[in-house]
Design a protein around this motif. Structure first.
Motif, PDB file in Angstrom:
ATOM      1  N   ALA A   1      42.680  40.621  38.197  1.00  0.00           N
ATOM      2  CA  ALA A   1      41.577  40.411  39.130  1.00  0.00           C
ATOM      3  C   ALA A   1      41.710  39.069  39.847  1.00  0.00           C
ATOM      4  N   LEU A   2      42.151  38.045  39.131  1.00  0.00           N
ATOM      5  CA  LEU A   2      42.281  36.714  39.723  1.00  0.00           C
ATOM      6  C   LEU A   2      43.367  36.688  40.790  1.00  0.00           C
ATOM      7  N   VAL A   3      44.562  37.189  40.471  1.00  0.00           N
ATOM      8  CA  VAL A   3      45.662  37.102  41.446  1.00  0.00           C
ATOM      9  C   VAL A   3      45.412  38.013  42.644  1.00  0.00           C
ATOM     10  N   THR A   4      44.776  39.166  42.412  1.00  0.00           N
ATOM     11  CA  THR A   4      44.457  40.052  43.533  1.00  0.00           C
ATOM     12  C   THR A   4      43.480  39.387  44.482  1.00  0.00           C
ATOM     13  N   THR A   5      42.503  38.688  43.932  1.00  0.00           N
ATOM     14  CA  THR A   5      41.518  37.988  44.761  1.00  0.00           C
ATOM     15  C   THR A   5      42.176  36.896  45.589  1.00  0.00           C
ATOM     16  N   VAL A   6      43.007  36.081  44.969  1.00  0.00           N
ATOM     17  CA  VAL A   6      43.667  34.999  45.697  1.00  0.00           C
ATOM     18  C   VAL A   6      44.610  35.567  46.755  1.00  0.00           C
ATOM     19  N   PHE A   7      45.337  36.611  46.403  1.00  0.00           N
ATOM     20  CA  PHE A   7      46.243  37.243  47.371  1.00  0.00           C
ATOM     21  C   PHE A   7      45.480  37.697  48.610  1.00  0.00           C
ATOM     22  N   ASN A   8      44.355  38.333  48.420  1.00  0.00           N
ATOM     23  CA  ASN A   8      43.603  38.865  49.559  1.00  0.00           C
ATOM     24  C   ASN A   8      42.865  37.779  50.331  1.00  0.00           C
ATOM     25  N   ILE A   9      42.475  36.695  49.669  1.00  0.00           N
ATOM     26  CA  ILE A   9      41.916  35.551  50.395  1.00  0.00           C
ATOM     27  C   ILE A   9      42.959  34.982  51.353  1.00  0.00           C
ATOM     28  N   HIS A  10      44.180  34.840  50.861  1.00  0.00           N
ATOM     29  CA  HIS A  10      45.258  34.345  51.706  1.00  0.00           C
ATOM     30  C   HIS A  10      45.619  35.357  52.794  1.00  0.00           C
ATOM     31  N   ASN A  11      45.507  36.633  52.465  1.00  0.00           N
ATOM     32  CA  ASN A  11      45.858  37.676  53.420  1.00  0.00           C
ATOM     33  C   ASN A  11      44.963  37.652  54.654  1.00  0.00           C
ATOM     34  N   ILE A  12      43.698  37.312  54.481  1.00  0.00           N
ATOM     35  CA  ILE A  12      42.801  37.256  55.636  1.00  0.00           C
ATOM     36  C   ILE A  12      42.901  35.925  56.371  1.00  0.00           C
ATOM     37  N   GLY A  13      43.699  34.981  55.825  1.00  0.00           N
ATOM     38  CA  GLY A  13      43.917  33.727  56.531  1.00  0.00           C
ATOM     39  C   GLY A  13      43.061  32.572  56.062  1.00  0.00           C
ATOM     40  N   TRP A  14      42.716  32.540  54.777  1.00  0.00           N
ATOM     41  CA  TRP A  14      41.891  31.470  54.223  1.00  0.00           C
ATOM     42  C   TRP A  14      42.592  30.898  53.000  1.00  0.00           C
ATOM     43  N   VAL A  15      42.334  29.637  52.682  1.00  0.00           N
ATOM     44  CA  VAL A  15      42.837  29.038  51.443  1.00  0.00           C
ATOM     45  C   VAL A  15      41.647  28.477  50.666  1.00  0.00           C
ATOM     46  N   HIS A  16      41.713  28.551  49.339  1.00  0.00           N
ATOM     47  CA  HIS A  16      40.582  28.170  48.495  1.00  0.00           C
ATOM     48  C   HIS A  16      40.561  26.684  48.191  1.00  0.00           C
ATOM     49  N   LYS A  17      41.685  26.149  47.677  1.00  0.00           N
ATOM     50  CA  LYS A  17      41.897  24.722  47.465  1.00  0.00           C
ATOM     51  C   LYS A  17      41.265  24.133  46.207  1.00  0.00           C
ATOM     52  N   ASN A  18      40.531  24.890  45.448  1.00  0.00           N
ATOM     53  CA  ASN A  18      39.906  24.312  44.254  1.00  0.00           C
ATOM     54  C   ASN A  18      39.829  25.349  43.141  1.00  0.00           C
ATOM     55  N   ILE A  19      40.935  26.058  42.916  1.00  0.00           N
ATOM     56  CA  ILE A  19      40.982  27.093  41.884  1.00  0.00           C
ATOM     57  C   ILE A  19      41.171  26.430  40.526  1.00  0.00           C
ATOM     58  N   GLN A  20      40.202  26.601  39.666  1.00  0.00           N
ATOM     59  CA  GLN A  20      40.237  26.043  38.321  1.00  0.00           C
ATOM     60  C   GLN A  20      39.248  26.825  37.450  1.00  0.00           C
ATOM     61  N   PRO A  21      39.363  26.730  36.113  1.00  0.00           N
ATOM     62  CA  PRO A  21      38.514  27.527  35.223  1.00  0.00           C
ATOM     63  C   PRO A  21      37.017  27.290  35.400  1.00  0.00           C
ATOM     64  N   LYS A  22      36.609  26.088  35.818  1.00  0.00           N
ATOM     65  CA  LYS A  22      35.183  25.833  36.025  1.00  0.00           C
ATOM     66  C   LYS A  22      34.625  26.630  37.193  1.00  0.00           C
ATOM     67  N   ASN A  23      35.500  27.147  38.051  1.00  0.00           N
ATOM     68  CA  ASN A  23      35.060  27.925  39.202  1.00  0.00           C
ATOM     69  C   ASN A  23      35.279  29.422  39.026  1.00  0.00           C
ATOM     70  N   ILE A  24      35.505  29.863  37.790  1.00  0.00           N
ATOM     71  CA  ILE A  24      35.645  31.289  37.488  1.00  0.00           C
ATOM     72  C   ILE A  24      34.516  31.664  36.534  1.00  0.00           C
ATOM     73  N   LEU A  25      33.591  32.492  37.001  1.00  0.00           N
ATOM     74  CA  LEU A  25      32.363  32.798  36.276  1.00  0.00           C
ATOM     75  C   LEU A  25      32.360  34.230  35.737  1.00  0.00           C
ATOM     76  N   PHE A  26      31.632  34.411  34.624  1.00  0.00           N
ATOM     77  CA  PHE A  26      31.443  35.732  34.026  1.00  0.00           C
ATOM     78  C   PHE A  26      29.979  35.911  33.661  1.00  0.00           C
ATOM     79  N   TRP A  27      29.522  37.142  33.749  1.00  0.00           N
ATOM     80  CA  TRP A  27      28.219  37.510  33.222  1.00  0.00           C
ATOM     81  C   TRP A  27      28.427  38.443  32.038  1.00  0.00           C
ATOM     82  N   PRO A  28      27.444  38.535  31.137  1.00  0.00           N
ATOM     83  CA  PRO A  28      27.608  39.393  29.955  1.00  0.00           C
ATOM     84  C   PRO A  28      27.803  40.866  30.325  1.00  0.00           C
ATOM     85  N   LYS A  29      28.491  41.578  29.449  1.00  0.00           N
ATOM     86  CA  LYS A  29      28.630  43.016  29.618  1.00  0.00           C
ATOM     87  C   LYS A  29      27.245  43.663  29.551  1.00  0.00           C
ATOM     88  N   THR A  30      27.061  44.720  30.295  1.00  0.00           N
ATOM     89  CA  THR A  30      25.744  45.375  30.326  1.00  0.00           C
ATOM     90  C   THR A  30      25.385  45.987  28.981  1.00  0.00           C
TER      91      THR A  30
END
Length: 592
Positions: A393-422
């Motif tokens: 999920a992470l690499v697919t997201t970054v790939f597609n962000i770059h594909n549309i012509g954008w760069v994130h610049k601050n990819i780190q674990p503090k910026n990857i969020l999860f919510w509990p399973k339902t």
């Protein structure tokens, strides 16, 4: 039991028929696409024809070549011959669609007084072209070209042809696995995302007609980025029309910059809305819960001196993140707007994911990795299969962000969020298969001349930043720096430990080797590679995962970007192709 000799001769005949028809169909596409100076109203349909042509070419270069190779190696089975028969049937339908349209060409050509083709059909001509290595006669059918140019003004007939071609291409896709389909879609998006940007409007319309939602969304996002970039040029008017992705395209006039801007008093804050570099706040916006992701940059001089440019960048990113991102498989929450708390601090308000409880706070990847620092608690390590899904999920997201012509610049674990399973019950177990990437404040379009702001610098955060993007002599940000950050996180996900943690050796879990570095080491990841820690991952994650991590942390992406310097589109295309081959597709087949 089927006679092997009969099976061999049977499949050989079908293979020859399929390849011959495939070549003829590709030649038919090319003849149509070569017609120049067509009416502007036809450009959407012509782009649709190009889209389906590229789909078929990608399919042929992968599927047809693979099956043909299997046939040459005599790895034959009844399944193979059934598949080839299905291909033969589909190609015959595509052939009929072109022949039917050829009859229209003859009819209209006779109305213009052009000589008829006689008993020779267009497929005879196309067939002769496809059998020629150099196709010297390709430009010799002047009367045929005149007919084509005339009939292209008959939009309904051409629309029907393009729709039929799309339908049969969908059928060919069904002969491949889901992994192959996803890989082909990524290659298709890369082809068009790095093509002539002046055709984006036609691409968006064609993708809408043919229900290629991922291509439509990619084109719409690129339009926002391109117009935002052009709006900063000296000869551009103060405001430009920017139609948000996913809209009906019917807006008129200019798009005011305040479309997505929110005021602080529009939200009902559930906690103190005070922002530092890593604070997020929960709030209510209308009837729904949102999470506001506050960020600030290291040096706010550009924001202060170019408020309009910064406002446009913020507005354009919000427009993109406000659209339906599902077709692109982007693991990003739906953005409802942005807020300015001060000159330096900007916040993006995101809806909570479906299934989350109102006001429910997330947990970050950083938090999860820190938990494992407690000695002798291997039970906290998630299953390898869950970690693979997180990595994908992470690499697919970054790939597609770059594909549309954008760069994130601050990819780190503090910026990857999860919510509990339902269905997690009272345990609040995070759903690792659904990560959400945040921290977009310093992100920017990947356009020439775009000013690149830097994030605040802390030791732990800098561990995820490319060596060329930290220190006194940091270079301008390039997309490969995002991949480097992804590589460090992929290492953490695979080994399930925080790279900054160095506990006492007696408490280290022997199943997860510690890193050969200390907190003052400025070349952390380089030492990880040199001392073999990355290579040791194979026994824990398998070779494919290990190789994907190694590719991210190598300098191959940097070298490619530098070697192609000067040609932005060529750089991006080569980079995305390498990223897909070396990382995305390799992780896609990782299972446990």
């Amino acid at each position: 039991m089927t006679d092997p000799v009969s099976l061999t001769f049977g499949i050989a005949g079908i293979v020859g028929s399929v390849i011959q028809t495939y070549n003829a169909v590709m030649s038919a596409y090319e003849l149509y696409l070569e017609v120049k100076d067509v009416p502007s109203e036809y450009e959407d349909l012509r782009m649709g024809l190009l889209l389906e042509h590229q789909r078929l070419e990608l399919w042929g270069s992968h599927v047809l070549a693979e099956y043909y190779d299997e046939q040459k190696r005599h790895r034959l089975s009844q399944k193979h011959i059934n598949t080839w028969r299905t291909m033969e049937w589909i190609f015959s339908r595509i052939r009929e669609a072109f022949i039917e349209n050829n009859q229209i060409l003859d009819d209209y050509g006779q109305q213009l007084g052009l000589p008829a083709q006689g008993d020779s059909s267009v497929f005879d001509l196309i067939g002769r072209l496809s059998l020629s290595a150099k196709s010297p006669a390709k430009h010799g059918f002047s009367n045929y070209t005149k007919r084509m140019k005339f009939v292209l003004t008959k939009q309904k007939k051409m629309r029907d042809l393009v729709m039929q071609l799309s339908y049969w291409n969908n059928g060919l896709d069904q002969l491949t696995s889901r992994l192959d389909q996803d890989s082909s879609r990524r290659r298709l998006r890369t082809f068009f995302s790095t093509s002539n940007t002046t055709q984006l409007r036609h691409l968006e319309a064609a993708a809408d007609l043919l229900e290629h939602r991922d291509i439509q969304l990619m084109a719409a996002a690129r339009i926002v980025i391109e117009q935002g970039y052009l709006s900063e040029q000296p000869d551009c008017p103060p405001e430009v029309e920017i139609i948000p992705p996913g809209s009906d395209g019917q807006r008129t006039g200019t798009a005011p910059l305040s479309d997505y801007r929110l005021e602080m008093d529009q939200l009902q804050w559930q906690e103190k809305p005070y922002a530092t570099d890593q604070i997020r706040a929960m709030a209510r916006f209308g009837e729904e819960s949102v999470i506001v992701d506050w960020r600030c940059c290291q040096d706010d001089s550009w924001r202060r001196t170019h408020p309009k440019a910064f406002r446009r960048r913020t507005e354009n990113l919000t427009r993109i993140l406000n659209s339906d991102l599902k077709p692109l498989s982007l693991s990003i929450l739906h953005c409802v707007g942005y807020l300015n708390q001060s000159q330096n601090v900007t916040g993006y308000a995101f809806r909570l994911p479906s299934g989350a409880q109102p006001g429910q706070k997330p947990v970050t990847l950083y938090d999860l990795l820190k938990r494992i620092e407690r000695p002798n608690q291997p039970k906290n390590i998630p299953d390898l299969g869950e970690r693979f899904e997180l990595a994908k999920a992470l690499v697919t997201t970054v790939f597609n962000i770059h594909n549309i012509g954008w760069v994130h610049k601050n990819i780190q674990p503090k910026n990857i969020l999860f919510w509990p399973k339902t269905d997690a019950g009272e345990r609040d177990e995070p759903d690792l298969s659904k990560p959400y990437l945040m921290g977009f404040d310093i992100s920017r379009p990947n356009q020439p001349g775009e000013v690149s702001e830097k994030p605040l610098s802390h030791f732990e955060d800098d561990l995820y930043r490319h060596p060329h993007y930290k220190g006194l002599y940091a270079r301008s940000f390039q997309p490969s720096f995002d991949i480097y950050s992804v590589g460090v996180i992929l290492y953490e996900i695979g080994m399930w430990r925080n790279v900054a943690y160095q506990g006492p050796s007696k408490s280290n879990n022997p199943r997860r080797p510690s890193l050969p570095t200390h907190n003052s080491d400025p070349q952390l990841v380089e030492r990880m590679v040199e001392h073999g820690t990355i290579m040791a991952m194979k026994q824990y994650t398998g070779a494919r995962y290990r190789d994907a991590v190694k590719s991210c942390l190598s300098r191959d992406f940097d070298n490619l970007w530098e070697m192609e310097a000067g040609d932005q589109q060529r750089q991006l295309q080569a980079y995305l192709e390498l990223f897909q081959n070396m990382v995305v597709d390799k992780l896609a087949v990782c299972n446990a």
